[in-house]
Design a protein around this motif. Structure first.
Motif, mmCIF file in Angstrom:
data_model
loop_
_atom_site.group_PDB
_atom_site.id
_atom_site.type_symbol
_atom_site.label_atom_id
_atom_site.label_comp_id
_atom_site.label_asym_id
_atom_site.label_seq_id
_atom_site.Cartn_x
_atom_site.Cartn_y
_atom_site.Cartn_z
ATOM 1 N N VAL A 184 42.825 42.582 47.743
ATOM 2 C CA VAL A 184 44.094 41.935 48.067
ATOM 3 C C VAL A 184 45.093 42.131 46.921
ATOM 4 C CG1 VAL A 184 45.213 39.729 48.580
ATOM 5 C CG2 VAL A 184 43.051 40.332 49.698
ATOM 6 N N LEU A 185 44.628 42.040 45.695
ATOM 7 C CA LEU A 185 45.523 42.286 44.559
ATOM 8 C C LEU A 185 46.069 43.709 44.591
ATOM 9 C CD1 LEU A 185 43.764 40.382 41.648
ATOM 10 C CD2 LEU A 185 45.935 39.795 42.752
ATOM 11 N N ALA A 186 45.233 44.677 44.950
ATOM 12 C CA ALA A 186 45.695 46.069 45.049
ATOM 13 C C ALA A 186 46.816 46.194 46.077
ATOM 14 C CB ALA A 186 44.535 46.995 45.404
ATOM 15 N N ASP A 187 46.681 45.500 47.204
ATOM 16 C CA ASP A 187 47.728 45.552 48.223
ATOM 17 C C ASP A 187 48.999 44.851 47.749
ATOM 18 O OD1 ASP A 187 46.116 47.032 49.890
ATOM 19 O OD2 ASP A 187 45.565 45.334 51.180
ATOM 20 N N LEU A 188 48.843 43.764 47.028
ATOM 21 C CA LEU A 188 50.014 43.070 46.483
ATOM 22 C C LEU A 188 50.736 43.942 45.461
ATOM 23 C CD1 LEU A 188 48.430 39.536 46.100
ATOM 24 C CD2 LEU A 188 50.303 40.137 47.650
ATOM 25 N N VAL A 189 49.982 44.624 44.619
ATOM 26 C CA VAL A 189 50.582 45.531 43.638
ATOM 27 C C VAL A 189 51.305 46.662 44.354
ATOM 28 C CG1 VAL A 189 50.048 47.236 41.839
ATOM 29 C CG2 VAL A 189 49.014 44.961 41.747
ATOM 30 N N ALA A 190 50.692 47.215 45.391
ATOM 31 C CA ALA A 190 51.319 48.304 46.151
ATOM 32 C C ALA A 190 52.657 47.863 46.738
ATOM 33 C CB ALA A 190 50.393 48.782 47.266
ATOM 34 N N GLY A 191 52.748 46.600 47.120
ATOM 35 C CA GLY A 191 53.996 46.080 47.676
ATOM 36 C C GLY A 191 54.904 45.456 46.646
ATOM 37 N N GLN A 192 54.543 45.579 45.393
ATOM 38 C CA GLN A 192 55.317 45.037 44.265
ATOM 39 C C GLN A 192 55.595 43.544 44.402
ATOM 40 O OE1 GLN A 192 58.714 47.778 44.059
ATOM 41 N NE2 GLN A 192 57.736 48.641 42.229
ATOM 42 N N VAL A 193 54.600 42.807 44.839
ATOM 43 C CA VAL A 193 54.748 41.350 44.956
ATOM 44 C C VAL A 193 53.661 40.600 44.183
ATOM 45 C CG1 VAL A 193 56.022 41.366 47.135
ATOM 46 C CG2 VAL A 193 53.532 41.333 47.171
ATOM 47 N N ALA A 194 53.019 41.261 43.234
ATOM 48 C CA ALA A 194 51.923 40.654 42.488
ATOM 49 C C ALA A 194 52.431 39.854 41.291
ATOM 50 C CB ALA A 194 50.926 41.724 42.042
ATOM 51 N N GLU A 195 53.355 38.949 41.542
ATOM 52 C CA GLU A 195 53.865 38.062 40.505
ATOM 53 C C GLU A 195 52.845 36.954 40.255
ATOM 54 O OE1 GLU A 195 56.625 38.817 38.924
ATOM 55 O OE2 GLU A 195 57.019 40.515 40.238
ATOM 56 N N ALA A 196 53.002 36.244 39.159
ATOM 57 C CA ALA A 196 52.028 35.217 38.761
ATOM 58 C C ALA A 196 51.812 34.172 39.852
ATOM 59 C CB ALA A 196 52.468 34.553 37.459
ATOM 60 N N ASP A 197 52.884 33.706 40.488
ATOM 61 C CA ASP A 197 52.720 32.681 41.518
ATOM 62 C C ASP A 197 51.977 33.225 42.738
ATOM 63 O OD1 ASP A 197 55.001 34.251 42.183
ATOM 64 O OD2 ASP A 197 55.848 32.621 43.391
ATOM 65 N N VAL A 198 52.138 34.498 43.015
ATOM 66 C CA VAL A 198 51.448 35.118 44.147
ATOM 67 C C VAL A 198 49.968 35.321 43.812
ATOM 68 C CG1 VAL A 198 51.359 37.136 45.647
ATOM 69 C CG2 VAL A 198 53.566 36.182 44.973
ATOM 70 N N VAL A 199 49.686 35.729 42.594
ATOM 71 C CA VAL A 199 48.293 35.872 42.164
ATOM 72 C C VAL A 199 47.590 34.519 42.228
ATOM 73 C CG1 VAL A 199 46.774 36.488 40.237
ATOM 74 C CG2 VAL A 199 48.742 37.938 40.797
ATOM 75 N N SER A 200 48.313 33.462 41.947
ATOM 76 C CA SER A 200 47.741 32.117 42.065
ATOM 77 C C SER A 200 47.345 31.811 43.509
ATOM 78 C CB SER A 200 48.731 31.067 41.567
ATOM 79 O OG SER A 200 48.942 31.204 40.191
ATOM 80 N N LEU A 201 48.092 32.344 44.467
ATOM 81 C CA LEU A 201 47.739 32.172 45.876
ATOM 82 C C LEU A 201 46.409 32.860 46.188
ATOM 83 C CD1 LEU A 201 51.220 32.853 47.536
ATOM 84 C CD2 LEU A 201 50.156 30.624 47.088
ATOM 85 N N VAL A 202 46.201 34.019 45.587
ATOM 86 C CA VAL A 202 44.935 34.738 45.763
ATOM 87 C C VAL A 202 43.791 33.897 45.200
ATOM 88 C CG1 VAL A 202 43.618 36.814 45.200
ATOM 89 C CG2 VAL A 202 46.068 36.988 45.692
ATOM 90 N N GLU A 203 43.990 33.369 44.002
ATOM 91 C CA GLU A 203 42.935 32.568 43.368
ATOM 92 C C GLU A 203 42.625 31.314 44.178
ATOM 93 O OE1 GLU A 203 41.021 33.726 41.026
ATOM 94 O OE2 GLU A 203 42.272 35.514 40.999
ATOM 95 N N ALA A 204 43.645 30.690 44.749
ATOM 96 C CA ALA A 204 43.421 29.506 45.587
ATOM 97 C C ALA A 204 42.609 29.869 46.827
ATOM 98 C CB ALA A 204 44.760 28.880 45.988
ATOM 99 N N SER A 205 42.920 31.001 47.420
ATOM 100 C CA SER A 205 42.165 31.447 48.586
ATOM 101 C C SER A 205 40.719 31.755 48.213
ATOM 102 C CB SER A 205 42.809 32.689 49.210
ATOM 103 O OG SER A 205 41.996 33.180 50.246
ATOM 104 N N ILE A 206 40.515 32.411 47.083
ATOM 105 C CA ILE A 206 39.151 32.735 46.634
ATOM 106 C C ILE A 206 38.342 31.450 46.461
ATOM 107 C CG2 ILE A 206 37.790 33.652 44.688
ATOM 108 C CD1 ILE A 206 38.924 35.849 46.490
ATOM 109 N N ALA A 207 38.933 30.441 45.877
ATOM 110 C CA ALA A 207 38.231 29.165 45.685
ATOM 111 C C ALA A 207 37.846 28.544 47.030
ATOM 112 C CB ALA A 207 39.090 28.210 44.874
ATOM 113 N N GLN A 208 38.776 28.559 47.981
ATOM 114 C CA GLN A 208 38.486 28.000 49.299
ATOM 115 C C GLN A 208 37.421 28.820 50.028
ATOM 116 O OE1 GLN A 208 42.331 28.051 51.110
ATOM 117 N NE2 GLN A 208 42.962 26.119 50.170
#
Length: 127
Positions: free
Chosen positions: A18-42
């Motif tokens: 998912v991070l690779a796709d976010l980077v590809a779309g240039q949206v891998a900002e800190a707040d967005v990465v936090s969304l990934v981490e929240a999803s991983i925890a859930q």
């Protein structure tokens, strides 16, 4: 050192994809990465409750992040296939299954596997 469990391997893989796709779309900002981490925890809790669902984690994390981004930033990932008309997001298929991929329902095509959006856009990013 203990080997990494299949659950942790799946979670790490889902995060990376998912991070690779976010980077590809240039949206891998800190707040967005936090969304990934929240999803991983859930999803860690979810897959611990249903171990047979380990193959579905990457697609579910991608959907979680897509839903969270829609609420905060707008549609993601935008379809790179349709060059005209209203911008629209890709969808994850299968919704609950192994080998998730991004699809454009408007054009009826599979665009890329989750984690491979960069190759679908030729590795190109906009500035």
């Amino acid at each position: 050192m203990d080997p990494i469990s299949p659950v942790e391997q799946a979670l790490h893989s889902a995060r990376a994809r998912v991070l690779a796709d976010l980077v590809a779309g240039q949206v891998a900002e800190a707040d967005v990465v936090s969304l990934v981490e929240a999803s991983i925890a859930q999803r860690r809790w979810w897959v611990e409750q249903w171990p047979d669902g380990v193959a579905f984690v990457a697609g579910l994390v991608a959907q979680d992040v897509q839903d969270a981004l829609l609420e905060r930033h707008g549609r993601w990932p935008l379809c790179p296939v349709c060059g005209s008309g209203d911008p629209h997001a890709l969808d994850v298929e299968p919704e609950l299954g192994p080998h998730p991929h991004w699809v454009c329902h408007k054009a009826g095509v599979k665009v890329a596997s989750v984690g491979s959006l960069g190759s679908a856009t030729g590795g190109m990013t906009s500035s």
